[in-house]
Scaffold this motif. Structure first.
Motif, mmCIF file in Angstrom:
data_model
loop_
_atom_site.group_PDB
_atom_site.id
_atom_site.type_symbol
_atom_site.label_atom_id
_atom_site.label_comp_id
_atom_site.label_asym_id
_atom_site.label_seq_id
_atom_site.Cartn_x
_atom_site.Cartn_y
_atom_site.Cartn_z
ATOM 1 N N GLY A 81 -7.521 -0.330 5.101
ATOM 2 C CA GLY A 81 -8.917 0.060 5.105
ATOM 3 C C GLY A 81 -9.624 -0.468 3.876
ATOM 4 N N PRO A 82 -10.937 -0.258 3.778
ATOM 5 C CA PRO A 82 -11.704 -0.821 2.662
ATOM 6 C C PRO A 82 -11.293 -0.276 1.303
ATOM 7 C CG PRO A 82 -13.058 0.649 4.004
ATOM 8 C CD PRO A 82 -11.798 0.414 4.764
ATOM 9 N N GLY A 83 -10.902 1.003 1.214
ATOM 10 C CA GLY A 83 -10.469 1.548 -0.069
ATOM 11 C C GLY A 83 -9.215 0.873 -0.572
ATOM 12 N N HIS A 84 -8.253 0.719 0.311
ATOM 13 C CA HIS A 84 -7.003 0.037 -0.026
ATOM 14 C C HIS A 84 -7.281 -1.393 -0.472
ATOM 15 C CE1 HIS A 84 -2.766 -1.337 1.545
ATOM 16 N NE2 HIS A 84 -2.768 -1.161 0.233
ATOM 17 N N LEU A 85 -8.130 -2.098 0.273
ATOM 18 C CA LEU A 85 -8.490 -3.471 -0.063
ATOM 19 C C LEU A 85 -9.171 -3.543 -1.420
ATOM 20 C CD1 LEU A 85 -8.901 -6.487 0.841
ATOM 21 C CD2 LEU A 85 -11.126 -5.744 1.695
ATOM 22 N N LEU A 86 -10.127 -2.656 -1.676
ATOM 23 C CA LEU A 86 -10.892 -2.694 -2.919
ATOM 24 C C LEU A 86 -9.991 -2.548 -4.139
ATOM 25 C CD1 LEU A 86 -13.614 -2.769 -4.381
ATOM 26 C CD2 LEU A 86 -13.739 -0.277 -4.094
ATOM 27 N N VAL A 87 -9.097 -1.563 -4.104
ATOM 28 C CA VAL A 87 -8.201 -1.357 -5.243
ATOM 29 C C VAL A 87 -7.341 -2.597 -5.478
ATOM 30 C CG1 VAL A 87 -6.227 -0.019 -6.088
ATOM 31 C CG2 VAL A 87 -8.171 1.152 -5.040
ATOM 32 N N ASN A 88 -6.814 -3.167 -4.404
ATOM 33 C CA ASN A 88 -5.958 -4.336 -4.559
ATOM 34 C C ASN A 88 -6.711 -5.555 -5.066
ATOM 35 O OD1 ASN A 88 -3.577 -3.103 -3.867
ATOM 36 N ND2 ASN A 88 -3.473 -3.921 -1.804
ATOM 37 N N MET A 89 -7.915 -5.778 -4.578
ATOM 38 C CA MET A 89 -8.661 -6.961 -4.983
ATOM 39 C C MET A 89 -9.176 -6.838 -6.417
ATOM 40 S SD MET A 89 -8.252 -9.014 -2.488
ATOM 41 C CE MET A 89 -6.611 -8.208 -2.421
ATOM 42 N N VAL A 90 -9.585 -5.640 -6.818
ATOM 43 C CA VAL A 90 -9.980 -5.435 -8.214
ATOM 44 C C VAL A 90 -8.785 -5.699 -9.128
ATOM 45 C CG1 VAL A 90 -10.663 -3.694 -9.903
ATOM 46 C CG2 VAL A 90 -11.868 -3.844 -7.718
ATOM 47 N N LEU A 176 1.754 0.561 -14.948
ATOM 48 C CA LEU A 176 2.339 0.668 -13.616
ATOM 49 C C LEU A 176 2.128 2.058 -13.026
ATOM 50 C CD1 LEU A 176 5.671 -1.288 -14.141
ATOM 51 C CD2 LEU A 176 3.689 -2.013 -12.823
ATOM 52 N N VAL A 177 2.248 3.085 -13.864
ATOM 53 C CA VAL A 177 2.019 4.451 -13.396
ATOM 54 C C VAL A 177 0.580 4.608 -12.923
ATOM 55 C CG1 VAL A 177 1.868 6.864 -14.105
ATOM 56 C CG2 VAL A 177 3.842 5.488 -14.791
ATOM 57 N N VAL A 178 -0.368 4.092 -13.705
ATOM 58 C CA VAL A 178 -1.791 4.184 -13.340
ATOM 59 C C VAL A 178 -2.058 3.438 -12.037
ATOM 60 C CG1 VAL A 178 -4.129 3.546 -14.025
ATOM 61 C CG2 VAL A 178 -2.556 4.518 -15.706
ATOM 62 N N LEU A 179 -1.503 2.222 -11.906
ATOM 63 C CA LEU A 179 -1.710 1.445 -10.688
ATOM 64 C C LEU A 179 -1.163 2.170 -9.464
ATOM 65 C CD1 LEU A 179 -0.895 -2.213 -11.809
ATOM 66 C CD2 LEU A 179 -3.111 -1.318 -11.111
ATOM 67 N N ASN A 180 0.010 2.765 -9.613
ATOM 68 C CA ASN A 180 0.593 3.479 -8.478
ATOM 69 C C ASN A 180 -0.235 4.698 -8.094
ATOM 70 O OD1 ASN A 180 3.349 2.603 -7.266
ATOM 71 N ND2 ASN A 180 3.506 2.082 -9.427
ATOM 72 N N LEU A 181 -0.785 5.396 -9.100
ATOM 73 C CA LEU A 181 -1.626 6.544 -8.801
ATOM 74 C C LEU A 181 -2.895 6.121 -8.069
ATOM 75 C CD1 LEU A 181 -1.283 8.620 -12.109
ATOM 76 C CD2 LEU A 181 -0.356 9.193 -9.842
ATOM 77 N N LEU A 182 -3.500 5.005 -8.503
ATOM 78 C CA LEU A 182 -4.695 4.499 -7.830
ATOM 79 C C LEU A 182 -4.386 4.108 -6.388
ATOM 80 C CD1 LEU A 182 -6.326 2.288 -10.616
ATOM 81 C CD2 LEU A 182 -7.247 4.401 -9.650
ATOM 82 N N MET A 183 -3.266 3.449 -6.192
ATOM 83 C CA MET A 183 -2.900 3.018 -4.850
ATOM 84 C C MET A 183 -2.503 4.203 -3.975
ATOM 85 S SD MET A 183 -0.887 -0.518 -5.717
ATOM 86 C CE MET A 183 -1.791 -1.870 -6.502
ATOM 87 N N PHE A 184 -1.908 5.224 -4.597
ATOM 88 C CA PHE A 184 -1.580 6.447 -3.860
ATOM 89 C C PHE A 184 -2.859 7.081 -3.317
ATOM 90 C CE2 PHE A 184 -0.772 10.986 -3.476
ATOM 91 C CZ PHE A 184 0.466 11.011 -2.836
ATOM 92 N N TRP A 185 -3.914 7.085 -4.154
ATOM 93 C CA TRP A 185 -5.204 7.621 -3.714
ATOM 94 C C TRP A 185 -5.825 6.742 -2.636
ATOM 95 C CZ3 TRP A 185 -9.854 4.912 -4.517
ATOM 96 C CH2 TRP A 185 -10.995 5.585 -4.071
ATOM 97 N N ALA A 186 -5.794 5.420 -2.843
ATOM 98 C CA ALA A 186 -6.451 4.505 -1.907
ATOM 99 C C ALA A 186 -5.798 4.525 -0.532
ATOM 100 C CB ALA A 186 -6.429 3.082 -2.468
#
Length: 217
Positions: A81-90, A176-186
């Motif tokens: 979805g767009p949230g998942h895409l946005l986090v990854n592209m940023v 890495l912890v921060v990235l995983n938390l963001l992706m968990f939310w997305a």
């Protein structure tokens, strides 16, 4: 990649190509979800044919003969979805600028590709989930893994010692912890940590061989 293009232009083209590989499929599927074109069934069809399914490695019948092989690559261009895409592209844009400056376009693209495969391998070996796996995060964690190795190497070369090593390891672990938390939310809790781990290991292993600074030293 044309060797006669200026290095800055090659880097820009590689980054734009990687963004397009992820953004265009999601834009098409999102338009279909909203009824602008096509059919809302397009997303399900796309996941069924191009997402990563561990069941295809365990006896499921593929939709086409090459699916069990192609999914090791195609999953990385799809998102949930767009949230998942946005986090990854940023994340991609944030990491890309520093790494493109360090290793150049083709080495960066090589690390990205190897990390896509590493992420798929990690998911295939460690996951028993029946749900499809999609997203560029395996590749992104591979880029992070490469940067961690380079940063540790640079830090120890400039300031040898236990304190420097501890600092060089601590900051990427926090990242890495921060990235995983963001992706968990997305992804609403649907986190493919196996893919992250596989991508990270692939990028870290490739990093010493593709470091332009090390090769010029």
């Amino acid at each position: 990649m044309n060797a006669f293009l200026p290095s800055e232009r090659r880097a820009r083209l590689v980054l734009l190509a990687l963004l397009a590989v992820s953004v265009l499929p999601e834009a098409i599927l999102l338009g279909a979800d909203w009824g602008i074109w096509g059919s809302p069934r397009w997303r399900r069809f796309t996941y069924e044919h191009f997402a990563f399914w561990t069941g295809l490695l365990r006896g499921w019948t593929p939709n086409y003969p090459l699916q069990p092989w192609l999914m090791f690559v195609t999953y990385a261009g799809l998102h949930a979805g767009p949230g998942h895409l946005l986090v990854n592209m940023v994340t991609l844009v944030s990491v890309a600028h520093a790494e493109l400056d360090r290793v150049g376009a083709w080495r960066f693209a090589t690390i990205y590709a190897l990390s896509v495969l590493g992420g798929a391998a990690g998911f295939a070996l460690l996951s028993d989930k029946l749900q499809p796996m999609v997203g560029a995060s395996g590749a992104l964690f591979g880029l992070v893994g490469a940067w961690v190795i380079w940063d540790i190497s640079d830090t120890l070369r400039a300031r040898p010692g236990i304190t420097s090593l501890a600092y060089a390891i601590l900051w990427p672990v926090t990242l890495l912890v921060v990235l995983n938390l963001l992706m968990f939310w997305a992804t609403s809790g649907h986190l493919a940590w196996e893919t992250h781990l596989g991508g990270f290991i692939a990028g870290a292993l490739a990093a010493p061989f593709l470091d332009r600074r090390r090769n010029q030293a």
